[in-house]
Design an enzyme around this catalytic site. Structure first.
Site, PDB file in Angstrom:
ATOM      1  N   GLU A  60       0.828  -1.206   0.000  1.00 24.62           N
ATOM      2  CA  GLU A  60       0.000   0.000   0.000  1.00 24.62           C
ATOM      3  C   GLU A  60       0.866   1.262   0.000  1.00 24.62           C
ATOM      4  OE1 GLU A  60      -3.062   2.895   0.424  1.00 24.62           O
ATOM      5  OE2 GLU A  60      -2.970   0.885  -0.453  1.00 24.62           O
ATOM      6  N   HIS A  63       2.555   1.883  -3.309  1.00 28.25           N
ATOM      7  CA  HIS A  63       1.597   2.451  -4.250  1.00 28.25           C
ATOM      8  C   HIS A  63       1.474   3.957  -4.033  1.00 28.25           C
ATOM      9  CE1 HIS A  63      -1.798   3.064  -6.763  1.00 28.25           C
ATOM     10  NE2 HIS A  63      -2.700   3.100  -5.801  1.00 28.25           N
ATOM     11  N   HIS A 283      -3.420  -9.129 -17.424  1.00 27.11           N
ATOM     12  CA  HIS A 283      -4.750  -8.821 -17.949  1.00 27.11           C
ATOM     13  C   HIS A 283      -4.969  -7.306 -18.002  1.00 27.11           C
ATOM     14  CE1 HIS A 283      -8.757 -10.177 -19.017  1.00 27.11           C
ATOM     15  NE2 HIS A 283      -9.322  -9.404 -18.101  1.00 27.11           N
TER      16      HIS A 283
END
Length: 309
Positions: A60, A63, A283
């Protein structure tokens, strides 16, 4: 024609790569359930500048750090773009869009930490990140087209007026499909359909809970493929005038096929946490470039249509 310097190209490439890292870091936070790794503190992490050594806190906080650095890079890109190319509307639109979406993304991220958000709202966060990345990607493409490194459409070329609405429809529909994918992540519905291409061994499964969400996404992705194929066939009928658009259309087709294959990989690796996370990152990487190419095609087709008029 605006001539773009090598230094500016390096800057916008760095901004685009940085924004892609922000996007993928957000996906990693979601898939590792690290969103609460820093508690409800922001911008500090559990009340500290240097967080505790836990995996969730590290993911976290990384990020947040990446987002902060890239945010400054996006601001720098906007300032330099405005100063160097203030008379050129196109790069300023891309740089301004990147800055706007980056700010909105940061505010949404802070809000998600401070106050619990519903899955539909959390899914929007990915969409905002995707728009920010697309703006930086468009800026990179603009910079290279205006430096002679990418063969663009020649001024004498035009395209049929029907091209732009067709490509725009494909772009708008792709947003719906991408949002459904983000919603699946934020509702932990990835295991709703086991097996591929059948869903839980059925052509049409029971449309409830996670199964219904994943199945709708699969059908939407299949329709997306048909739209991209139809778009390419439409473009091919444009002949030589559509050469630049046609190349992008083929790339879009390759990416949507690859995207569907990566979706199948997601299904195959569900339950294997480490591989599943990698497949999820792949993806999202593919769909980011797919969306960026569609956005560029939409803008190119509009410009060429205006030349025709």
């Amino acid at each position: 024609m605006t001539m773009v310097s090598r230094r500016y190209r390096v800057l916008v490439i760095a901004a685009s790569i940085g924004m892609l890292l922000v996007l993928l870091a957000g996906v990693l936070v979601t898939n590792t359930e690290s969103g609460e790794g820093c508690g409800t503190d922001w911008p500090l992490c559990n009340g500290k500048f240097i967080p505790a050594k836990t995996l969730e806190s590290a993911i976290e906080y990384s990020h947040r750090m990446i987002s902060g650095v890239v945010g400054l890079l996006i601001l720098l890109t906007y300032v330099i773009t405005y100063r160097k190319y203030k008379t050129d509307r196109e790069p300023n639109l891309y740089a301004g869009g990147a800055l706007l979406f980056t700010v909105v993304q940061a505010l949404m991220g802070a809000a998600a930490v401070k106050w619990p958000q519903s899955p539909p709202v959390l899914a929007l966060h990915f969409g905002i990140s995707l728009f920010a990345f697309a703006c930086t990607m468009l800026l990179v493409v603009w910079a290279y087209r205006n430096s002679g490194h990418i063969a663009g459409e020649q001024p004498r070329f035009t395209v049929p007026t029907s091209f732009h609405p067709r490509i725009m429809l494909t772009l708008v529909y792709s947003i719906v499909v991408i949002y459904l994918g983000a919603y699946i992540r934020h509702t932990d519905s990835g295991g709703g359909c086991l097996g591929w291409p059948l869903c839980n061994g059925e052509v049409i499964p029971a449309m409830d809970g996670a199964t219904g969400i994943v199945f709708v996404h699969r059908v939407a992705a299949a329709i997306m493929l048909l739209l991209v194929i139809g778009m390419n066939l439409h473009i091919r009928r444009g002949g030589r005038a559509a050469q630049g658009i046609a190349r992008s259309g083929l790339w879009a087709l390759v990416l949507v096929v690859t995207q569907i294959a990566s979706g199948a990989l997601l299904t195959a690796t569900f339950g294997n946490e480490n591989v599943y996370i990698f497949a999820n990152l792949l993806h999202n990487l593919i769909v980011s470039f797919f969306f960026g190419i569609l956005a560029d095609m939409t803008i190119r087709s509009r410009i060429l249509r205006e030349r025709r008029n």
